[in-house]
Design a protein around this motif. Structure first.
Motif, PDB file in Angstrom:
ATOM      1  N   GLY A 106      10.377  42.280  54.022  1.00 17.82           N
ATOM      2  CA  GLY A 106      10.841  41.782  52.721  1.00 17.82           C
ATOM      3  C   GLY A 106       9.846  42.115  51.624  1.00 17.82           C
ATOM      4  N   PHE A 107       8.559  42.037  51.948  1.00 16.10           N
ATOM      5  CA  PHE A 107       7.493  42.358  50.992  1.00 16.10           C
ATOM      6  C   PHE A 107       7.558  43.841  50.628  1.00 16.10           C
ATOM      7  N   LYS A 108       7.630  44.696  51.681  1.00 13.08           N
ATOM      8  CA  LYS A 108       7.655  46.143  51.434  1.00 13.08           C
ATOM      9  C   LYS A 108       8.890  46.526  50.606  1.00 13.08           C
ATOM     10  N   THR A 109      10.024  45.880  50.919  1.00 13.06           N
ATOM     11  CA  THR A 109      11.261  46.199  50.194  1.00 13.06           C
ATOM     12  C   THR A 109      11.082  45.914  48.708  1.00 13.06           C
ATOM     13  N   MET A 110      10.497  44.739  48.384  1.00 15.90           N
ATOM     14  CA  MET A 110      10.299  44.383  46.970  1.00 15.90           C
ATOM     15  C   MET A 110       9.269  45.300  46.314  1.00 15.90           C
ATOM     16  N   ALA A 111       8.205  45.621  47.056  1.00 14.80           N
ATOM     17  CA  ALA A 111       7.157  46.483  46.495  1.00 14.80           C
ATOM     18  C   ALA A 111       7.723  47.869  46.167  1.00 14.80           C
ATOM     19  N   PHE A 112       8.530  48.430  47.097  1.00 21.38           N
ATOM     20  CA  PHE A 112       9.101  49.754  46.838  1.00 21.38           C
ATOM     21  C   PHE A 112      10.103  49.684  45.694  1.00 21.38           C
ATOM     22  N   ALA A 113      10.838  48.566  45.594  1.00 24.22           N
ATOM     23  CA  ALA A 113      11.808  48.417  44.493  1.00 24.22           C
ATOM     24  C   ALA A 113      11.074  48.444  43.154  1.00 24.22           C
ATOM     25  N   VAL A 114       9.877  47.824  43.093  1.00 22.39           N
ATOM     26  CA  VAL A 114       9.091  47.821  41.853  1.00 22.39           C
ATOM     27  C   VAL A 114       8.626  49.253  41.536  1.00 22.39           C
ATOM     28  N   HIS A 115       8.077  49.956  42.553  1.00 23.92           N
ATOM     29  CA  HIS A 115       7.621  51.336  42.319  1.00 23.92           C
ATOM     30  C   HIS A 115       8.791  52.226  41.873  1.00 23.92           C
ATOM     31  N   ARG A 116       9.947  52.073  42.554  1.00 25.16           N
ATOM     32  CA  ARG A 116      11.112  52.893  42.170  1.00 25.16           C
ATOM     33  C   ARG A 116      11.591  52.522  40.771  1.00 25.16           C
ATOM     34  N   GLY A 117      11.475  51.229  40.425  1.00 24.72           N
ATOM     35  CA  GLY A 117      11.859  50.773  39.082  1.00 24.72           C
ATOM     36  C   GLY A 117      11.034  51.475  38.011  1.00 24.72           C
ATOM     37  N   PHE A 118       9.728  51.639  38.267  1.00 27.13           N
ATOM     38  CA  PHE A 118       8.874  52.324  37.293  1.00 27.13           C
ATOM     39  C   PHE A 118       9.251  53.812  37.209  1.00 27.13           C
ATOM     40  N   ASP A 119       9.623  54.429  38.359  1.00 21.59           N
ATOM     41  CA  ASP A 119      10.051  55.834  38.316  1.00 21.59           C
ATOM     42  C   ASP A 119      11.317  55.992  37.473  1.00 21.59           C
ATOM     43  N   ALA A 120      12.272  55.066  37.664  1.00 28.89           N
ATOM     44  CA  ALA A 120      13.524  55.133  36.891  1.00 28.89           C
ATOM     45  C   ALA A 120      13.230  54.932  35.402  1.00 28.89           C
ATOM     46  N   MET A 121      12.288  54.008  35.123  1.00 24.87           N
ATOM     47  CA  MET A 121      11.893  53.731  33.741  1.00 24.87           C
ATOM     48  C   MET A 121      11.329  55.013  33.104  1.00 24.87           C
ATOM     49  N   ALA A 122      10.464  55.722  33.847  1.00 29.35           N
ATOM     50  CA  ALA A 122       9.838  56.949  33.337  1.00 29.35           C
ATOM     51  C   ALA A 122      10.902  58.017  33.053  1.00 29.35           C
ATOM     52  N   LEU A 123      11.818  58.202  34.017  1.00 31.56           N
ATOM     53  CA  LEU A 123      12.869  59.219  33.854  1.00 31.56           C
ATOM     54  C   LEU A 123      13.728  58.923  32.633  1.00 31.56           C
ATOM     55  N   ASP A 124      14.177  57.660  32.530  1.00 37.30           N
ATOM     56  CA  ASP A 124      15.070  57.289  31.420  1.00 37.30           C
ATOM     57  C   ASP A 124      14.343  57.363  30.082  1.00 37.30           C
ATOM     58  N   ALA A 125      13.077  56.908  30.050  1.00 34.61           N
ATOM     59  CA  ALA A 125      12.346  56.914  28.776  1.00 34.61           C
ATOM     60  C   ALA A 125      12.219  58.344  28.275  1.00 34.61           C
ATOM     61  N   GLU A 126      12.029  59.272  29.221  1.00 42.19           N
ATOM     62  CA  GLU A 126      11.886  60.670  28.834  1.00 42.19           C
ATOM     63  C   GLU A 126      13.213  61.272  28.386  1.00 42.19           C
ATOM     64  N   SER A 127      14.291  60.992  29.161  1.00 39.51           N
ATOM     65  CA  SER A 127      15.558  61.669  28.863  1.00 39.51           C
ATOM     66  C   SER A 127      16.338  60.968  27.740  1.00 39.51           C
ATOM     67  N   LEU A 128      16.255  59.631  27.658  1.00 36.76           N
ATOM     68  CA  LEU A 128      17.058  58.916  26.649  1.00 36.76           C
ATOM     69  C   LEU A 128      16.260  58.613  25.381  1.00 36.76           C
ATOM     70  N   GLY A 129      14.938  58.364  25.550  1.00 38.44           N
ATOM     71  CA  GLY A 129      14.109  58.036  24.386  1.00 38.44           C
ATOM     72  C   GLY A 129      14.553  56.746  23.703  1.00 38.44           C
ATOM     73  N   ASP A 130      15.108  55.814  24.493  1.00 38.39           N
ATOM     74  CA  ASP A 130      15.640  54.569  23.925  1.00 38.39           C
ATOM     75  C   ASP A 130      14.713  53.417  24.337  1.00 38.39           C
ATOM     76  N   THR A 131      13.838  53.001  23.410  1.00 38.53           N
ATOM     77  CA  THR A 131      12.813  52.007  23.777  1.00 38.53           C
ATOM     78  C   THR A 131      13.438  50.669  24.169  1.00 38.53           C
ATOM     79  N   LYS A 132      14.580  50.337  23.573  1.00 36.05           N
ATOM     80  CA  LYS A 132      15.209  49.066  23.916  1.00 36.05           C
ATOM     81  C   LYS A 132      15.681  49.080  25.384  1.00 36.05           C
ATOM     82  N   HIS A 133      16.212  50.218  25.799  1.00 38.47           N
ATOM     83  CA  HIS A 133      16.637  50.382  27.192  1.00 38.47           C
ATOM     84  C   HIS A 133      15.417  50.264  28.116  1.00 38.47           C
ATOM     85  N   THR A 134      14.311  50.923  27.745  1.00 39.09           N
ATOM     86  CA  THR A 134      13.092  50.865  28.568  1.00 39.09           C
ATOM     87  C   THR A 134      12.590  49.427  28.651  1.00 39.09           C
TER      88      THR A 134
END
Ligand code: HEC
Length: 160
Positions: A106-134
């Motif tokens: 359960g710990f590893k699942t949450m930890a990986f979800a956080v790391h993947r969340g930051f990756d998605a944040m990076a991708l979207d911030a770069e492609s959409l440039g929408d700070t409110k979304h980030t």
């Protein structure tokens, strides 16, 4: 010993070995090294150096979240993407296997979800440039930090 008994011995050994492997996989992947916490949370038991490693990573998380919020306030999604990427799955791969084996599933699942969340944040911030979304993605990810802190604590083994 009859020939059929002799044939069955290797089979028994294989079954026993598979059982041992399954038990070890269950222990290292699913259960981890845990104890009952004092305040209702699950205590993950780590050696002092391992606990220091994970806590250092946690402080890097707060530092990263601070950087992301500062650049979002300046409306700079490119800088937010760079800061978020540093906390993505790339950072997760630094964790030593000995520590991973002690973390429950359960710990590893949450930890990986956080790391993947930051990756998605990076991708979207770069492609959409929408700070409110980030910012809303940051709030979702912080929700996972909160969820894990409510569920687990770290502890070191009693001194021997
Ligand atoms: C998978 C579980 C998990 C996730 C996800 C998680 N943490 Fe933690 N964090 C912990 C645990 C467990 C502790 C130790 C708490 C204790 O022993 O009471 C901790 C401790 C901390 C500490 C204290 C560090 C120290 O030096 O004492 C900070 C700061 C922190 N986390 C920040 C964060 C932030 C920010 C996030 C999200 C970006 C986050 N954590 C995500 C489990 C997690």
């Amino acid at each position: 010993m009859s020939p059929s008994t002799r044939r069955r011995i290797p089979l028994v050994i294989i079954v026993v070995l598979l059982g041992v492997i399954a038990a070890m996989a269950y222990k290292f992947i699913v259960v981890g090294s845990v104890a009952k916490g004092d305040d209702g949370r699950v205590a993950v038991v780590l050696e002092p150096g391992e606990r220091a490693f994970v806590l250092r990573e946690m402080r890097a998380f707060v530092a990263g979240v601070q950087r992301i919020s500062a650049v979002l306030a300046r409306d700079d999604p490119k800088a937010a993407a760079a800061a978020a990427r540093q906390m993505g799955m790339g950072a997760a791969h630094d964790a030593p296997p000995a520590i991973l084996a002690k973390l429950p599933l359960g710990f590893k699942t949450m930890a990986f979800a956080v790391h993947r969340g930051f990756d998605a944040m990076a991708l979207d911030a770069e492609s959409l440039g929408d700070t409110k979304h980030t910012l809303s993605q940051l709030a979702d990810t912080l929700g996972k930090c909160v969820e894990c802190h409510n569920a687990y604590e770290f502890r070191t083994p009693p001194s021997r």
